[in-house]
Write a protein that holds these residues in place. Sequence first.
Motif, mmCIF file in Angstrom:
data_model
loop_
_atom_site.group_PDB
_atom_site.id
_atom_site.type_symbol
_atom_site.label_atom_id
_atom_site.label_comp_id
_atom_site.label_asym_id
_atom_site.label_seq_id
_atom_site.Cartn_x
_atom_site.Cartn_y
_atom_site.Cartn_z
ATOM 1 N N VAL A 1 -18.263 2.728 11.919
ATOM 2 C CA VAL A 1 -18.540 3.999 11.262
ATOM 3 C C VAL A 1 -19.794 4.619 11.873
ATOM 4 O O VAL A 1 -20.831 3.956 11.984
ATOM 5 C CB VAL A 1 -18.735 3.813 9.747
ATOM 6 C CG1 VAL A 1 -18.963 5.165 9.071
ATOM 7 C CG2 VAL A 1 -17.525 3.111 9.132
ATOM 8 N N PHE A 2 -19.673 5.898 12.263
ATOM 9 C CA PHE A 2 -20.783 6.676 12.800
ATOM 10 C C PHE A 2 -21.079 7.789 11.785
ATOM 11 O O PHE A 2 -20.532 8.895 11.899
ATOM 12 C CB PHE A 2 -20.419 7.281 14.152
ATOM 13 C CG PHE A 2 -20.049 6.284 15.224
ATOM 14 C CD1 PHE A 2 -20.956 5.941 16.214
ATOM 15 C CD2 PHE A 2 -18.789 5.705 15.256
ATOM 16 C CE1 PHE A 2 -20.617 5.044 17.218
ATOM 17 C CE2 PHE A 2 -18.432 4.799 16.252
ATOM 18 C CZ PHE A 2 -19.358 4.460 17.231
ATOM 19 N N SER B 1 -25.952 4.305 13.285
ATOM 20 C CA SER B 1 -26.645 5.554 12.996
ATOM 21 C C SER B 1 -27.231 6.095 14.293
ATOM 22 O O SER B 1 -27.932 5.386 15.015
ATOM 23 C CB SER B 1 -27.759 5.310 11.971
ATOM 24 O OG SER B 1 -28.510 6.483 11.753
ATOM 25 N N GLU B 2 -26.948 7.368 14.596
ATOM 26 C CA GLU B 2 -27.339 7.986 15.860
ATOM 27 C C GLU B 2 -28.336 9.105 15.581
ATOM 28 O O GLU B 2 -27.972 10.150 15.035
ATOM 29 C CB GLU B 2 -26.114 8.544 16.578
ATOM 30 C CG GLU B 2 -25.019 7.515 16.809
ATOM 31 C CD GLU B 2 -23.695 8.165 17.141
ATOM 32 O OE1 GLU B 2 -23.226 8.008 18.281
ATOM 33 O OE2 GLU B 2 -23.144 8.842 16.257
ATOM 34 N N PHE B 3 -29.578 8.888 15.956
ATOM 35 C CA PHE B 3 -30.619 9.868 15.675
ATOM 36 C C PHE B 3 -30.325 11.182 16.392
ATOM 37 O O PHE B 3 -30.026 11.207 17.581
ATOM 38 C CB PHE B 3 -31.984 9.332 16.125
ATOM 39 C CG PHE B 3 -33.143 10.206 15.745
ATOM 40 C CD1 PHE B 3 -33.769 10.048 14.527
ATOM 41 C CD2 PHE B 3 -33.597 11.200 16.599
ATOM 42 C CE1 PHE B 3 -34.837 10.854 14.169
ATOM 43 C CE2 PHE B 3 -34.661 12.015 16.252
ATOM 44 C CZ PHE B 3 -35.282 11.840 15.025
ATOM 45 N N GLY B 4 -30.402 12.280 15.649
ATOM 46 C CA GLY B 4 -30.228 13.595 16.241
ATOM 47 C C GLY B 4 -28.818 14.135 16.231
ATOM 48 O O GLY B 4 -28.614 15.317 16.546
ATOM 49 N N PHE C 1 -17.565 10.211 11.899
ATOM 50 C CA PHE C 1 -16.626 9.723 12.915
ATOM 51 C C PHE C 1 -16.386 8.232 12.674
ATOM 52 O O PHE C 1 -17.315 7.487 12.361
ATOM 53 C CB PHE C 1 -17.237 10.005 14.290
ATOM 54 C CG PHE C 1 -16.791 9.156 15.451
ATOM 55 C CD1 PHE C 1 -15.466 8.795 15.634
ATOM 56 C CD2 PHE C 1 -17.721 8.728 16.394
ATOM 57 C CE1 PHE C 1 -15.076 8.030 16.718
ATOM 58 C CE2 PHE C 1 -17.344 7.967 17.484
ATOM 59 C CZ PHE C 1 -16.022 7.611 17.643
ATOM 60 N N ILE C 2 -15.126 7.812 12.802
ATOM 61 C CA ILE C 2 -14.754 6.407 12.639
ATOM 62 C C ILE C 2 -13.895 5.990 13.823
ATOM 63 O O ILE C 2 -12.978 6.708 14.225
ATOM 64 C CB ILE C 2 -13.994 6.185 11.318
ATOM 65 C CG1 ILE C 2 -14.916 6.483 10.127
ATOM 66 C CG2 ILE C 2 -13.469 4.755 11.220
ATOM 67 C CD1 ILE C 2 -14.230 6.397 8.783
ATOM 68 N N ILE D 1 -19.942 11.793 5.543
ATOM 69 C CA ILE D 1 -20.013 10.348 5.306
ATOM 70 C C ILE D 1 -21.471 9.921 5.159
ATOM 71 O O ILE D 1 -22.318 10.273 5.984
ATOM 72 C CB ILE D 1 -19.328 9.576 6.438
ATOM 73 C CG1 ILE D 1 -17.843 9.959 6.517
ATOM 74 C CG2 ILE D 1 -19.472 8.071 6.245
ATOM 75 C CD1 ILE D 1 -17.087 9.308 7.646
ATOM 76 N N ARG D 2 -21.754 9.148 4.106
ATOM 77 C CA ARG D 2 -23.114 8.738 3.801
ATOM 78 C C ARG D 2 -23.178 7.231 3.539
ATOM 79 O O ARG D 2 -22.155 6.579 3.304
ATOM 80 C CB ARG D 2 -23.621 9.469 2.552
ATOM 81 C CG ARG D 2 -23.515 10.969 2.590
ATOM 82 C CD ARG D 2 -23.871 11.542 1.223
ATOM 83 N NE ARG D 2 -23.621 12.977 1.154
ATOM 84 C CZ ARG D 2 -23.648 13.665 0.012
ATOM 85 N NH1 ARG D 2 -23.910 13.043 -1.135
ATOM 86 N NH2 ARG D 2 -23.417 14.966 0.021
ATOM 87 N N ALA D 3 -24.397 6.718 3.540
ATOM 88 C CA ALA D 3 -24.615 5.326 3.169
ATOM 89 C C ALA D 3 -24.088 5.092 1.758
ATOM 90 O O ALA D 3 -24.267 5.915 0.864
ATOM 91 C CB ALA D 3 -26.099 4.992 3.243
#
Length: 572
Positions: A337-338, A548-551, A343-344, A399-401
């Motif tokens: 999961v991103f 988790s992708e910063f930015g 995005f999955i 999508i969230r934590a």
Amino acid sequence: MNFPNHPSHGPRGQALRRAAPGRPRLSIWIGALCLAAVALAGPGRAPAQTIDNPPLLPQDITVFPERDFTSIAGFAANADLLVQVRRNGVVGDAVGRTDGAGVLEVNHPGGVCWRNVTPDIGPGDTVRATYRDTSNNRVLVPALIGSGGATNSQNISAVHAVDAGNGTVVIRGTALLPNGNRIPLARLEVRIVNPGFIDPPASRIGKRDIRADSLGGRVDGSDGNPIPGTGGTLVYEGTTANLVATFFGLNADERQRAVEGQTRLMAWQQTTSAGDRLGMTIHEVGEFGGPGFGGCPPGPGGVVPSASPTPPVHYVPSFLLKAGVVANQAQLKDVVVFPERDFISIAGFPAGAELQVAVRRGTSNRPVIGTARGIVPNGGVFEVNHPGGVCWSGQTPDIRAGDIVDVFQVVNLAFSSGQQQEVIDTRVTRKAFLTSAGELRVNGVASDAAGAPFPLGRMEQRIINPDFNTTRIGRRDIRADTSGGRVQNVPGGAGNLSRVGGSTSSEWRAVYTGLNDIEKQLAIAGQSRAMAWLATNGNGDRFGLTISEFGEIGGPGMGNCPAPGNASIAIP
């Protein structure tokens, strides 16, 4: 389940940012720096405003029409550019600043969006990049303001590779000049790209692609040399513009991987005496146009409005295997999961299987906020909200934590079997930076479902920058974990992940050592990621992975996907 080998580790169809075959990107960076130095050497000169079509080295403008994406390289580092798509006038434009290597991408994750509308790039369009008249450029490249380069999008097309049944793999396509004549074969190449080619001993191929051209192509082994008896021919059928690429000498396993890979047809406007290719267009079979990542504007057809998600196939969530339970590991597939990109990516289900994906939030009687359904393609990777995959239905969920992602197979329109995982609260709070003492750090936080600090032993921090390949590191990322991480080929290099603020703190810090000044700058320019997983095993496989992708920005991940929405529905 070991994520580093997952096909989603890098963008599908990643840009070929090079001026010519075999030319390393570091040389482009050095060339761009020299270009800036020349500009600075002549203050007071009037801008030449020269726009070369095709662009002259070190400048390189590559067009990917299927994704409405362009990759620009060889310009001065940290310079402000104007990028335009021109078709009887300007039909789309973007502004952005090149990175430390002189690279700028438009409509591709990590780059900038087109402004106002995402243009539908087609044959004959011209993509032009020029230095803007900004205060930054007046200092950096005063003599080059208004100058740049341009590439004409070529009229080329192709279809997926097929096993011809006679020991060959065949690809068909077309290639036409603006005047209706055929593009010379010497300015064409067909590639099949599949990282799965590198899988000895079943596959002898030692690169992620195989190539066909008018000189017999290349199918290289692990030693970097062509495999005896293999090759790829490229011819026209009679006097038509119909192309046929034929790969021969592959074994049955290699042919299957070729069919499962992505087909690309490449055409360029000119070839220099040194073999450099100028003005490149790359047609990517199976890709879709429109916004290249979240937050980019819609295409000419406008936004796909949001609606309630399509109800999933009836299922009972408690029947799904939990990714965090060790006893389930033998039956689990690879689900990543991103959340920043909504995005999955899913791997491990057989090609041809029908999958249902549902995202749930909370415990109400209407918990479903996102659904997607589709068929696993050849290659076995099923993606949602990512180019080459399927869209979310109705609306793109944020999508969230804490959200639950359910993935299961559908057989005869009914629930079969599947799994579920919780999205982990892991994120970078400050991307790679240098302290006053010159130490390279990344800061972040991570908590479990109860809000307690997440175990560092199930975490990894990565910095991604393809330019690392041009340094002694020799790969696109560096990594930090509790065991010293991996900073490849750097004596004394390490990436150490530690907790900040005591055992009750959710804050963590990654510290990288052993890097030189150029490598540190590339790290700062790269993307910082935080990875966490729910469980692991003795082989180091990771289950229930969140990245988790910063930015990055959420929303529709490709053209024709629906806008974000807040609707929720019940499980039928």
